[in-house]
Design a protein around this motif. Structure first.
Motif, short mmCIF file in Angstrom:
data_model
loop_
_atom_site.label_atom_id
_atom_site.label_comp_id
_atom_site.label_asym_id
_atom_site.label_seq_id
_atom_site.Cartn_x
_atom_site.Cartn_y
_atom_site.Cartn_z
N LYS A 49 0.84 -1.19 0.00
CA LYS A 49 0.00 0.00 0.00
C LYS A 49 0.88 1.25 0.00
CE LYS A 49 -3.82 -2.09 2.62
NZ LYS A 49 -4.65 -1.96 3.84
N LEU A 50 0.46 2.23 -0.75
CA LEU A 50 1.16 3.52 -0.77
C LEU A 50 0.12 4.62 -0.68
CD1 LEU A 50 3.85 5.06 -1.12
CD2 LEU A 50 3.37 5.13 -3.55
N ALA A 51 0.17 5.37 0.40
CA ALA A 51 -0.74 6.50 0.57
C ALA A 51 0.08 7.79 0.59
CB ALA A 51 -1.54 6.37 1.86
N ILE A 52 -0.28 8.73 -0.26
CA ILE A 52 0.38 10.03 -0.26
C ILE A 52 -0.53 10.96 0.53
CG2 ILE A 52 1.48 11.83 -1.62
CD1 ILE A 52 0.41 8.89 -3.57
N VAL A 53 -0.05 11.41 1.69
CA VAL A 53 -0.91 12.14 2.62
C VAL A 53 -0.46 13.58 2.79
CG1 VAL A 53 -1.35 10.00 3.87
CG2 VAL A 53 0.39 11.55 4.72
N GLY A 54 -1.43 14.42 3.10
CA GLY A 54 -1.15 15.81 3.42
C GLY A 54 -1.43 16.07 4.88
N THR A 55 -0.44 16.57 5.61
CA THR A 55 -0.62 16.81 7.04
C THR A 55 -1.24 18.16 7.31
OG1 THR A 55 1.60 17.77 7.25
CG2 THR A 55 1.39 15.39 7.58
N GLY A 56 -1.55 18.93 6.25
CA GLY A 56 -1.97 20.31 6.46
C GLY A 56 -0.74 21.18 6.66
N PRO A 57 -0.92 22.47 6.76
CA PRO A 57 0.24 23.36 6.90
C PRO A 57 0.88 23.30 8.27
CG PRO A 57 -1.80 24.61 6.97
CD PRO A 57 -2.18 23.21 6.63
N GLY A 58 0.18 22.75 9.26
CA GLY A 58 0.74 22.71 10.61
C GLY A 58 0.77 21.32 11.19
N GLY A 59 0.55 21.19 12.48
CA GLY A 59 0.64 19.93 13.18
C GLY A 59 -0.66 19.16 13.19
N ALA A 60 -0.82 18.33 14.21
CA ALA A 60 -1.94 17.38 14.28
C ALA A 60 -3.33 18.01 14.13
CB ALA A 60 -1.86 16.60 15.59
N PRO A 61 -3.60 19.20 14.71
CA PRO A 61 -4.96 19.75 14.55
C PRO A 61 -5.36 20.02 13.10
CG PRO A 61 -3.79 20.86 16.33
CD PRO A 61 -2.79 20.03 15.61
N TRP A 62 -4.37 20.13 12.21
CA TRP A 62 -4.67 20.41 10.80
C TRP A 62 -4.85 19.14 9.98
CZ3 TRP A 62 -4.97 25.51 8.98
CH2 TRP A 62 -4.56 26.48 9.88
N MET A 63 -4.61 17.98 10.57
CA MET A 63 -4.71 16.73 9.82
C MET A 63 -6.14 16.21 9.82
SD MET A 63 -1.46 14.46 10.99
CE MET A 63 0.00 15.27 11.65
N SER A 64 -6.53 15.62 8.70
CA SER A 64 -7.86 15.00 8.62
C SER A 64 -7.83 13.67 9.37
CB SER A 64 -8.25 14.76 7.16
OG SER A 64 -7.46 13.71 6.62
#
Length: 584
Positions: A335-350
Motif C-alpha cells: 500500500k502507498l498513501a500520499i498524505v497531506g498533514t496540512g500546513p501545521g501539526g496534528a490539529p490540521w490533519m484529517s
C-alpha cells in the motif's frame, strides 16, 4: 489477540499513564482524550456519549478508563444484538481493576485478561462458564470459528447444570480445559474443517487450516472468481470458515479477482515470489504452481487435498497441521498513501490522514514534514530525505510498497498541490516498473497552505482564483511570467507558492513588477507565514507596499483581484474577502 486495535478513552489527564501502558500492549490502538481536560492524546473529543456510541456502532473495541456505570448508561440505547457487540471494558483510573462489560462473543474476557496481565492485576471476570471451565465456548481463540453460536447459550447452560460433553477432533484449548469430557456424553463439541450441519446438542468449531492457492486469474471477472472458489470448496466438502487465507504469486498482486475473493470470504490474500515455493517430488504436481503455493502456505506437515487445473483458473487446496495466521505468511499487497498533514501539526490533519499514519508500517518524507506528522508507534520505521529529492523519494516509497509494506508518503499542506502526489505518479509514468502495478495507491488530501492563509484572514479566495508556484527549478521562468500575466489580465485572485528563497531572490520582485502593470497598487495582498505552526503570522498590505523581503519560503502570498475588499475591524485588525458577485 484483538484483530481490530482498540480505542482507549480517557476523561482526565490522570488516566493518561494507564492509557499509555495499555496502548503499548496493542499496536495501532488510539487514545481518545476529552478536550480541555487531557493533552498528548491521539484524538480529542468533546462529547463522551457521542464518541462512545460512534466507536460502538463501528464495532471498535472500547477500553474506557472511567466508572463502569457511565459506560453502561451511555451504550444502553444501542444494546440489541449481542452477536454484534464489540468488546467493551471499564478500567480503573489507577489500573487496579479491569472489568469486561460487553462483547462476550468477541473475546472481551480474553481482552480483559491481556489488559490485566499488562497492568499486573486480576481481571474481574464474572462469566460462569469461563470461570468453571477455564475456556470461553462463545468466543473461541483466534484460528477457530464457532459455526452455531445461536445454540451455544443452551448448550453451556446444560453443561453448567451437570451435563457431560464428548470431544471430536483436536483442539488443545478444549482438551486442556476443565470441560466435563466423557466418551459417551450426549452433548458433542466437534472440531472439523468439513462443512457439516450443526445441531443444538453439537457445537461445531471450524479450524482455519485451509490454504487456497489461485493462479491464472488475469482474465477472470471478480464475481466469477468468487463463484469458482465457492464451488471448489463445496466440491471438497470444506466449510468456508475454515479458510485461513488465499495465496498467489507476487505478479498477481492487485488482481481484482483476488481482491474480490479475499473480501467475500473475509480472510487475507498473501503473495510469494517464485523462488520461495517448496519443491514437489510428485510428477503429477511438479508443474502445478498452485499446488506449490498451497503447500508453501500451509507449511510443514501439510498435505494437498485438491488441485484443479481448468482452462481458466488453477486452484489448489492444502490442509495445515493446525490453525495458522495467514498474515504471518508471504507478503501482503503493498500500500502507498500520499498524505497531506496540512500546513501545521496534528490539529490540521484529517481523520483519514491520522488513520493512515497510524496504520502505515513506514513513513517516507522530508525530515521537517515527518516531524510535523507526529511520533511513530512501536514497529513503524521512518525514512527521511532531503527536500529536493522528490523523485528519488517517490521511487524509494514505491519500491518499499512493492515489497509488501504499507507506506505513507508525507507532504505538508495538500499532497496534490506542488507536492509529492505528482512526484509519485511521475515516477510511475516514466519508470513503468512492472512490480509497481500491483500496489494499492491512494491520495489523502490535506488542508492546503492557501486555504489556511485565506481562512486566517477571511475569504480572499471567495471568487475565481488560480495557484502559481514561483519556483523555476522544474519549469522555465518564461512560462511562469506568461501565467502571471494571463491571470492578471483575467482578474483572478492569485495564490503564490514558493515565492522566494536564498537561491531565488529575483523572481518575486519580477512577479510584483508584472502584477503592477495591470493591477491597481491598492490591491490587497495577504502574507501568511508558518501557518498552523509556532510563530504563525498573517498580515495584509497593498500590492504597492509589498516588498520581496516581506516573504520567504514559508510564506504563502495571496494577491487579490480588482474586487477583493478590506474590512476594518474594531480594534485595528482587518478582514479580507473577495465578493461572490462580480461587479465591473
Amino acid at each position: 489477540m484483538v484483530r481490530v486495535p482498540p480505542a482507549i478513552v480517557i476523561l482526565g489527564q490522570n488516566s493518561l499513564p494507564i492509557a499509555k501502558k495499555i496502548s503499548a500492549h496493542f499496536p495501532g490502538s488510539q487514545i481518545y482524550g476529552l478536550i480541555d481536560r487531557t493533552s498528548n492524546t491521539d484524538i480529542n473529543f468533546s462529547n463522551f456519549g457521542e464518541t462512545l456510541r460512534e466507536l460502538f456502532a463501528t464495532e471498535t473495541p472500547i477500553i474506557a478508563i472511567c466508572a463502569a456505570g457511565i459506560i453502561i448508561r451511555t451504550l444502553a440505547p444501542l444494546l440489541s444484538d449481542k452477536r454484534a457487540e464489540p468488546p467493551v471494558l471499564a478500567v480503573a483510573e489507577d489500573g487496579s481493576a479491569v472489568v469486561p462489560l460487553l462483547g462476550g462473543l468477541h473475546g472481551v474476557n480474553d481482552l480483559a485478561r491481556e489488559i490485566a496481565a499488562a497492568l499486573g492485576v486480576q481481571p474481574a471476570i464474572t462469566t460462569t462458564g469461563d470461570i468453571r471451565f477455564r475456556t470461553a465456548l462463545l468466543s473461541p481463540p483466534q484460528g477457530y470459528y464457532l459455526a452455531n453460536p445461536e445454540d451455544a447459550k443452551t448448550f453451556i447452560s446444560n453443561l453448567l447444570a451437570g451435563a457431560k460433553v464428548r470431544l471430536e477432533g483436536a483442539a488443545s484449548w478444549l482438551s486442556e480445559s476443565n470441560l466435563p469430557i466423557a466418551p459417551d456424553a450426549k452433548l458433542t463439541i466437534r472440531v472439523t474443517e468439513k462443512a457439516i450441519a450443526p445441531t443444538p446438542d453439537c457445537l461445531v468449531y471450524h479450524p482455519q487450516i485451509v490454504a487456497v492457492a489461485l493462479t491464472k486469474l488475469s482474465n477472470i471477472e471478480p464475481e466469477i472468481a468468487v463463484s469458482f472458489v465457492q464451488q471448489v470448496l463445496e466440491n471438497a466438502g470444506l466449510a468456508p470458515a475454515s479458510v485461513a487465507g488465499f495465496f498467489a504469486l507476487k505478479d498477481e498482486m492487485g488482481n481484482p479477482a483476488l481482491e474480490a475473493v479475499s473480501q467475500y470470504f473475509k480472510v487475507p490474500v498473501r503473495f510469494f515470489n517464485l523462488s520461495e515455493l517448496v519443491e514437489l517430488d510428485s510428477i503429477e504436481f511438479i508443474e502445478n504452481k498452485a499446488a506449490q503455493i498451497a503447500l508453501t502456505a500451509a507449511g510443514a506437515n501439510s498435505h494437498l487435498i485438491q488441485s484443479d487445473r481448468p482452462n481458466s483458473v488453477n486452484c489448489a487446496i492444502a490442509l495445515a497441521a493446525e490453525p495458522f495466521d495467514a498474515r504471518a505468511i508471504g507478503i501482503s499487497r503493498g500500500k502507498l498513501a500520499i498524505v497531506g498533514t496540512g500546513p501545521g501539526g496534528a490539529p490540521w490533519m484529517s481523520p483519514e490522514v491520522k488513520e493512515i499514519l497510524r496504520e502505515a508500517t513506514d513513513w517516507v518524507g522530508y525530515k521537517f514534514y515527518l516531524d510535523l506528522a507526529g511520533t511513530l508507534r512501536e514497529g513503524q520505521k521512518r525514512h527521511d530525505s532531503d527536500n529536493r529529492e522528490e523523485i528519488d523519494r517517490a521511487r524509494f516509497a514505491l519500491d518499499l510498497a512493492a515489497s509488501g509494506k504499507s507506506v505513507a508518503v508525507v507532504s505538508s499542506g495538500d499532497p496534490g498541490i506542488f507536492a509529492m502526489a505528482a512526484a509519485v505518479f511521475e515516477a510511475i509514468d516514466f519508470d513503468a516498473k512492472p512490480e509497481w502495478q500491483g500496489i494499492d495507491i491512494r491520495v489523502a488530501p490535506g488542508i492546503s497552505a492557501m486555504q489556511a492563509a485565506a481562512a486566517a484572514i477571511g475569504a480572499p479566495l471567495g471568487h475565481d482564483f488560480c495557484v502559481i508556484s514561483l519556483s523555476d527549478i522544474l519549469k522555465p521562468w518564461e512560462v511562469i511570467e506568461q501565467r502571471i500575466s494571463a491571470a492578471a489580465a483575467a482578474d483572478l485572485v492569485m495564490a503564490f507558492y514558493n515565492p522566494i528563497s536564498k537561491q531565488r531572490i529575483w523572481q518575486l520582485p519580477r512577479a510584483i513588477e508584472i502584477l503592477l502593470q495591470s493591477r491597481d497598487a491598492k490591491t490587497p495582498v495577504v502574507l501568511g507565514r508558518n501557518l498552523g505552526r509556532p510563530g504563525q503570522s498573517v498580515r495584509v498590505c497593498t500590492l504597492g507596499e509589498f516588498q520581496p523581503q516581506d516573504a520567504d519560503m514559508r510564506t504563502l502570498v495571496i494577491v487579490g483581484s480588482s474586487q477583493t475588499r478590506i474590512i476594518p475591524r474594531k480594534y485595528g485588525d482587518v478582514w479580507v474577502y473577495t465578493p461572490r458577485r462580480y461587479e465591473k
